[in-house]
Scaffold this active site. Structure first.
Site, short mmCIF file in Angstrom:
data_model
loop_
_atom_site.label_atom_id
_atom_site.label_comp_id
_atom_site.label_asym_id
_atom_site.label_seq_id
_atom_site.Cartn_x
_atom_site.Cartn_y
_atom_site.Cartn_z
N THR A 99 -6.25 -5.84 -22.32
CA THR A 99 -7.51 -6.08 -22.16
C THR A 99 -8.09 -5.34 -20.95
O THR A 99 -9.46 -5.02 -20.80
CB THR A 99 -7.93 -7.49 -21.89
OG1 THR A 99 -7.50 -7.91 -20.65
CG2 THR A 99 -7.52 -8.31 -23.28
N ASP A 113 2.38 -0.35 -1.10
CA ASP A 113 3.74 0.60 -0.92
C ASP A 113 3.84 0.87 0.54
O ASP A 113 5.09 1.09 1.11
CB ASP A 113 3.15 1.95 -1.70
CG ASP A 113 3.65 1.74 -3.15
OD1 ASP A 113 4.07 0.83 -3.80
OD2 ASP A 113 3.36 2.63 -4.05
N ASP A 143 -2.06 3.45 -1.30
CA ASP A 143 -1.53 1.98 -2.02
C ASP A 143 -1.00 1.46 -0.74
O ASP A 143 0.03 1.70 -0.21
CB ASP A 143 -0.53 2.44 -2.93
CG ASP A 143 -0.07 1.24 -3.56
OD1 ASP A 143 0.11 0.19 -2.96
OD2 ASP A 143 -0.12 1.31 -4.80
N1 URA Z 1 -5.31 -1.01 -3.65
C1 URA Z 1 -4.83 -0.12 -2.68
O1 URA Z 1 -3.82 -0.36 -2.16
N2 URA Z 1 -5.47 0.80 -2.34
C2 URA Z 1 -6.70 1.34 -2.88
O2 URA Z 1 -7.29 2.37 -2.56
C3 URA Z 1 -7.43 0.49 -3.87
C4 URA Z 1 -6.63 -0.86 -4.19
#
Ligand code: URA
Length: 233
Positions: A130, A227, A224
């Site tokens: 979805t 990460d 991210d």
């Molecule tokens: N999550 C992240 O880690 N970075 C972004 O830019 C958007 C969502």
């Protein structure tokens, strides 16, 4: 010559948060310290250790500001001099709820300010069929309906996960106005989506970035978060 009480000026493009933010958005004051910490977080050359250090510093500022939104009641104590002092104390109980996994990075900052605070967790992921945010797991304090909730997630992009998490909290009896969302980097799209869905939830954000890109990353952003905080070099 500048007076010695004058604080250093930030470059104009960093000095002010966007003026037309939803009324439930409370950006941290744009100081040189905050801008420098965010610059460190954004730099793709920043090592994991330094990224964690900068993020923890900003988290601490966010928690301190979030706590300023909690109501206090008058409270009288007696000082060691024997005099009564008419002060204040926090009115109610609080808890933290982190949106996994990136929000877990903010738990330490909360614990530094609120010893022995209860912390719940919510896991939300995108449903591949979805494309909507779907709840996978929630572990919340059993008396959460009686607490103020500091909801933790460092990146507010589309707002899908945070909106779903708030829905879960409300389903568990938490009134909307008792939720304070703490966030490192947000964008106008996510803030507007949050306001449209839950206008009484307060949002304390360290920095409002420009926009979302096509891949739904915040820009200029910092990549991210999960990460960089938990896994990269
Ligand atoms: N999550 C992240 O880690 N970075 C972004 O830019 C958007 C969502």
């Amino acid at each position: 010559m500048a007076s010695c009480s004058t604080k250093p000026q930030l470059p104009a493009h960093l000095a002010k948060a966007p003026s037309s933010l939803p009324p439930n958005t409370h950006p941290l004051p744009r100081t040189g310290q905050l801008a420098a910490l965010l610059t460190g977080l954004r730099n793709k050359e920043t090592s994991r250790g330094a990224f964690v250090f900068y993020a923890d510093r900003v988290n601490r500022l966010l928690v301190e500001e979030g706590l300023n939104h909690l109501p206090v009641l008058e409270k009288t104590v007696t000082t060691p001099t024997g005099l009564d002092y008419n002060g204040v104390g926090f009115e109610g109980k609080i808890c933290g709820v982190s949106i996994m996994r990136a929000g877990e990075s903010m738990e330490a900052g909360l614990r530094e300010c609120c010893r022995a605070v209860r912390i719940g967790k919510i896991l939300i992921q995108r449903d591949e069929e979805t494309a909507l945010a779907k709840l996978f797991y929630a572990k919340l304090p059993e008396d959460i309906a009686e607490r103020y909730v500091l909801l933790l997630d460092p990146m507010l992009a589309t707002g899908g996960s945070a909106i779903k998490a708030i829905e879960v909290l409300i389903d568990h009896g938490v009134p909307e106005e008792r939720i304070i969302f703490l966030n490192l980097v947000s964008c106008p799209e996510g803030l507007q989506a949050m306001y449209d869905a839950y206008p009484k939830v307060k949002i304390v954000t360290a920095w409002v970035d420009e926009a979302l890109n096509q891949q739904k990353y915040i820009v200029p952003g910092l990549g991210d978060f999960g990460d960089r905080y938990f896994t990269s070099r």
